[in-house]
Design a protein around this motif. Structure first.
Motif, mmCIF file in Angstrom:
data_model
loop_
_atom_site.group_PDB
_atom_site.id
_atom_site.type_symbol
_atom_site.label_atom_id
_atom_site.label_comp_id
_atom_site.label_asym_id
_atom_site.label_seq_id
_atom_site.Cartn_x
_atom_site.Cartn_y
_atom_site.Cartn_z
ATOM 1 N N MET A 1 0.829 -1.205 0.000
ATOM 2 C CA MET A 1 0.000 0.000 0.000
ATOM 3 C C MET A 1 0.864 1.256 0.000
ATOM 4 O O MET A 1 0.575 2.217 -0.702
ATOM 5 N N GLU A 31 -6.699 11.087 -7.679
ATOM 6 C CA GLU A 31 -6.658 10.061 -6.622
ATOM 7 C C GLU A 31 -5.531 10.367 -5.639
ATOM 8 O O GLU A 31 -5.707 10.239 -4.423
ATOM 9 N N TYR A 36 -11.425 11.392 -4.426
ATOM 10 C CA TYR A 36 -11.832 10.100 -4.971
ATOM 11 C C TYR A 36 -13.059 10.205 -5.877
ATOM 12 O O TYR A 36 -13.161 9.503 -6.878
ATOM 13 N N ARG A 62 -10.063 1.129 -6.459
ATOM 14 C CA ARG A 62 -9.491 1.791 -5.272
ATOM 15 C C ARG A 62 -10.335 2.993 -4.864
ATOM 16 O O ARG A 62 -10.645 3.174 -3.685
ATOM 17 N N SER A 63 -10.711 3.776 -5.835
ATOM 18 C CA SER A 63 -11.468 4.995 -5.535
ATOM 19 C C SER A 63 -12.837 4.652 -4.951
ATOM 20 O O SER A 63 -13.281 5.255 -3.976
ATOM 21 N N GLN A 66 -12.629 3.587 -1.411
ATOM 22 C CA GLN A 66 -12.473 4.705 -0.480
ATOM 23 C C GLN A 66 -13.818 5.353 -0.164
ATOM 24 O O GLN A 66 -14.035 5.843 0.942
ATOM 25 N N THR A 70 -18.178 0.248 -3.643
ATOM 26 C CA THR A 70 -17.563 -0.843 -4.395
ATOM 27 C C THR A 70 -18.521 -1.515 -5.383
ATOM 28 O O THR A 70 -18.134 -1.856 -6.499
#
Lengths: 559, 427
Positions: A1, A31, A36, A62-63, A66, A70
């Motif tokens: 990460m 990002e 995001y 990923r965004s 955050q 999802t």
């Protein structure tokens, strides 16, 4: 990460300079700036232009993660998968997304769909099994692997997953077999294998060993077996697995790795052997010096001396590097003259500070010989300015000068057992001079345990206020020297003759332990009960209760 | 029927009764075993009470008083045992005791006489160590005597010798908890299968399911004739399935060589079972679940529910003494713990089942009790209250590290409640 974050920052910094030109570049920049929502819009734009853009899909994943969105990825994934139905990355993202949405039925359906699209790929089985394992469904994960084995006729290509899943199910031999195959082509997995197999219970270990050590020899598997023996408390057995390896680079690496692990486990003498085997192959003085130190830490002073003596003929740095070890070994063996000569021989090549420090080591050699006058004389000659060094306090104690010993030793911050015992004694009495006590501690310093026990017992008669403390010291020494009968007699005498002393609860507990070791369990339980009832306020009561429970077999014994 | 009464709600009649009780001369000196946070070892306190009964002493269980305290005569042997075990005792003089009784009389509390140590049997394979089962762990630690029985003893009618029977993770459907799905090659599983098969043949049964159903039937009769049964983990659910499915093929082909009857659900005789009704059997031999009785489905991907906490009900001590005894604890909210069967779906509960503990808002409950014939049964879901994620191969729980375990107290409440003298119901 962390790597990803740094990469994003670097990319973003470069893009800022060059003005982001594509939607993907702009998304990366946003990002990296933690924007995001805007990044997601840009990533989606990138995917509109190029639906199969994997970096953009990963960025969007990923965004969304955050923002907790999802599941919004699913529709885009469906579109992308229509064009690239066998793409491993896209399929894996889909499984991950369904998992975070906690939609297990859809996840299973996605797995089945992937299988239909790519019947010859291992990846669907691998990725789905991994997710099930991460969620704690070991047996379901195992079923997936069994299906793969049925489909392909073997478990090849899925060894890592099989190894992890079977370990989590307690199928240790099967796990070891899979690890053996997995590390054959990927040495970097050894540490993972050790971590995975170390919890195997004792009853399963023989089969596990057989699986790892099966022919043909896999060096990685043998290294794992050796490390496991170390973990399980059998360092010598671990070394025995490696010592016969051919002295090539793989063997050398195995020995050095094992030596490091053995040192971490404080299996000093095994570490010494591994290092000396590596030294024989390389001739590296640094390895021999380390081996000498390990020998000394392991209490094998003769080996420490022998190794360091071999290096002392060297006129270079190796001899000086090994000098402290050599002097400590000589001092421990009571060979004070040799130690003094060796120190004098090096005088021109070491600093005054080093010389004074090593002179104190030599003084311990004289103490070890029982010659306190020479020890003191040696310290005077060395012109040591550090008068608060413990050696001065100890010398005073050995000479029976409790007053000086009290002043010098109480300022020490160490917590070695000998020092704690001495400080306990000095705190309990106001007597300034006690030669008999000094003789007892000196016998201890000389490694003459039997004499120390006698001296402590005899000195107990000389100072009434610390009689029980000295008797307890004698009993502890006798116990440590496996003189159980003698220890038991002293503890019993203490418990019966001095029931009001501070040492009485300890005497009761040790008495009970001695009875337990002698197989007299009922008597041991009676003694523990007496301790609990007679000394309800003692700090030893929780321990006594626990040992009583164990003696009654009311709780499981832990290894 | 469940009565939930909050502490402090006393009727005028009860207040008068309290005054009357306070005037009754009390015995001389007693010791109080407090069961609130002042207690040094809650679990051993049950052993102390049990040993007192075993020695012929009589005591009282002061329901809802200081966490469900015990009152005992002040006897030297008890003081000695308490000191050894770290159990807190408080000497109580007559005046203080009168005050305690007055408080009990006016609040949602009661004093239940405890008269006789129950004869305890634990159904477990002969060679199983006590650390395999939360109840034997607790009994062993508390110092409560028990006898182990297994299929041969049950088959020859030995249950009549006991007042109280405990079952833990036996699968009475005879499918060995469906562990064949994952562990068919594991030595412990092979040994377990062979041991059960040998026992079945020894007792004249062709398959393990036939044997286990016959054993379950004996247990049903034990309760019907006045016995107390306390089951945990998978034994709860599978005992019910075996009793209700006495004449139905409810085992997959791994167990008896034939597939499960596809119409088994419609053939189950739920009127015969203790606690559940209209449960749906899991027909797939490859799904590690027995039925939808268990709310958590720990071994089924896609169905497993996360652990929460469960709350004990507060009952009227004077009107529901049995339910009250079973929930005596110094905590009312307890962390949940998994087992092969973790909880019980509300949908499948019979109306007569008393819910002792539940997870608020969840479609399942944790702890149940009920009467059946002349006896009664209690079910507690989960495997080990101090090992919430218990997996095969985990080290055993060392209860000396959990002497205040509120979950284990529930188990020990069950051990002691058959010792209570039955009082005439006030309703």
């Amino acid at each position: 990460m962390l790597k990803l974050a740094i990469l994003l920052l670097l990319v973003a910094a470069r893009l800022t300079a060059a003005q982001a030109s594509t939607p993907y570049d702009r998304a990366l920049q946003l990002e990296a700036a933690d924007k995001y929502r805007d990044a997601a819009i840009a990533y989606r734009e990138a995917l509109r232009v190029e639906p199969g853009n994997l970096p953009a899909m990963l960025g969007l994943e990923r965004s969304y993660a955050q923002m907790g969105w999802t599941d919004s990825l699913l529709a885009l994934l469906d579109t992308a998968l229509t064009a690239r139905p066998t793409d491993v990355t896209l399929r894996t993202i889909q499984l991950r997304t369904l998992r975070s949405a906690r939609d297990d039925a859809a996840m299973r359906a996605a797995f089945e769909q992937w299988l239909r699209a790519a019947p010859k790929q291992h990846a669907p089985f691998r990725e789905y099994a991994k997710i099930l394992l991460q969620d704690g469904f070991s047996s379901a994960a195992d079923s997936v692997l069994q299906r793969a084995e049925a489909a392909f006729g073997s478990g090849d290509g899925l060894e890592l997953e099989a190894a992890q899943i079977r370990a989590s199910m307690g199928l240790w031999a099967q796990s070891a077999e899979a690890w053996r195959k997995a590390v054959a082509g990927a040495g970097y997995l050894e540490q993972a294998a050790i971590f995975s197999l170390a919890p195997a219970p004792a009853a399963a270990r023989d089969d596990l060993r057989k699986a790892l050590l099966a022919v043909p020899l896999v060096v990685g598997a043998r290294r794992i077996a050796a490390a496991l023996e170390l973990e399980w408390g059998f360092p010598r057995a671990g070394w025995d697995l490696l010592r016969a390896l051919p002295p090539d680079s793989a063997g050398l690496a195995a020995w050095l790795d094992f030596a490091r692990r053995a040192e971490e486990a404080q299996a000093w003498l095994v570490a010494r052997d591994a290092l000396m085997t590596a030294y024989a192959r390389t001739g590296s003085a640094a390895l021999a010096s380390r081996a000498a130190t390990d020998a000394m830490n392991g209490g094998d002073m003769r080996a420490a001396l022998s190794i360091s003596a071999a290096l002392s003929t060297d006129t270079g740095a190796a001899a000086l590097a090994v000098l402290p070890v050599r002097l400590r070994a000589l001092a421990s063996l009571g060979r004070a003259e040799e130690a003094a000569r060796a120190l004098e021989g090096a005088r021109g090549r070491i600093s005054q500070d080093q010389y004074a420090r090593l002179a104190r080591t030599v003084a311990w050699g004289w103490i070890r010989r029982g010659d306190l006058a020479k020890a003191r004389a040696h310290l005077e000659v060395s012109d040591d300015e550090e008068r608060d060094d413990p050696v001065y306090g100890w010398l005073a104690l050995y000479e029976g000068d409790l007053r000086s010993a009290r002043r010098m030793l109480t300022s020490q911050s160490e917590s070695a057992p000998d020092l704690v015992a001495a400080l306990a004694l000095l705190a309990r009495t106001k007597v300034d001079s006690a030669p008999a006590v000094g003789r007892a501690f000196l016998a201890l310093a000389r490694g003459d345990t039997s004499r120390a026990i006698t001296e402590f017992e005899q000195s107990a008669r000389s100072i009434a206020e610390i009689e029980t403390l000295l008797l307890a010291a004698a009993a502890r020494l006798a116990g440590a020297a496996h003189q159980d009968t003698r220890a038991l007699a002293i503890w019993r005498g203490l418990a019966q003759g001095h029931p009001g002393s501070p040492e009485a609860p300890e005497a009761e507990l040790e008495w009970a332990r001695a009875l337990h070791r002698a197989g007299q369990n009922s008597a041991a339980m009676a003694r523990l009960e007496h301790l609990i009832l007679a000394f309800p306020g003692s700090a030893l009561i929780p321990q006594a209760r626990r040992e009583l429970e164990l003696a009654r077999a009311n709780i499981p014994s832990t290894p | 029927m469940m009565h939930i009464i909050r502490a402090g709600r006393a009727t005028p009649f009860l207040a008068l009764l309290a005054l009357a009780l306070a005037a009754i001369p009390v015995r001389t000196q007693h010791v109080l075993v407090p069961m609130d946070d002042e207690q040094g070892n809650h679990l051993k306190a049950y052993g102390l009470m049990f040993s007192a009964l075993k020695d012929g002493l009589r005591g009282e269980w002061l329901l809802n008083y200081r966490g469900g305290s015990f009152l005992l005569p002040d006897v030297q042997t008890l003081r000695r045992r308490a000191a050894l075990d770290g159990v807190t005792l408080l000497g109580v003089d007559n005046a203080t005791l009168a005050g305690v009784r007055a408080e009990i009389a006016t609040a949602n509390m009661d004093a239940v006489p405890l008269e006789k140590a129950p004869r305890i049997a634990v159904y477990t394979p002969p060679e199983a160590p006590p650390w395999d089962d939360a109840v034997t762990l607790a009994l062993r630690y508390a110092g409560i005597e028990y006898t182990t029985v297994w299929d041969a003893e049950v088959a020859r009618g030995d249950l009549t010798k006991y007042d109280w029977l405990h079952l833990h993770h036996e699968d009475f459907t005879g499918q060995l908890s469906k562990f064949y799905i994952s562990y068919r090659g594991a030595p412990w599983f092979v040994e377990q299968q062979q041991r059960n098969l040998a026992m079945a043949r020894q007792l004249g049964f062709g398959t393990i399911p036939e044997l286990k159903k016959a054993v379950a039937e004996r247990m049903r009769q034990f309760v019907e004739n006045g016995g107390f049964i306390f089951a945990m983990c998978g034994a709860t659910e599978t005992l019910e399935l075996a009793i209700a499915g006495r004449t139905v093929d409810i085992a997959g082909s791994f167990g008896d060589g034939t597939p499960i009857d596809e119409n088994a659900d419609s053939k189950m005789a739920w009127q015969r079972s203790f606690a559940f009704k209209e449960a749906r059997l899991e027909l797939s031999p490859f799904t590690n679940s027995m039925s939808d009785i268990d709310g958590h489905q720990v071994n089924v991907p896609g169905r497993r529910q996360p652990l929460g906490t469960f709350t004990l009900f507060g009952f009227s001590a004077k009107f529901d003494p049995v339910a009250s005894m079973l929930v005596q604890d110094h905590r009312t909210v307890i962390a949940d713990f998994y087992g092969v069967t973790t909880s019980f779906s509300r949908r499948t509960l019979k109306p007569g089942a008393t819910i002792l503990a539940e997870e608020e808002g969840a479609p399942w409950v944790k702890y149940l009790h009920g009467d059946y014939g002349k006896g009664s049964w209690t079910y507690l879901g989960g495997h080990d209250p101090e090992d919430p994620q218990h997996s095969i191969g985990n080290p055993p729980t060392d209860l000396s590290l959990h002497p205040h375990s509120p979950g284990y107290r529930l188990i020990l409440n069950n051990v002691l409640f058959p010792a209570a003298k039955k009082k005439p119901l006030k309703t």
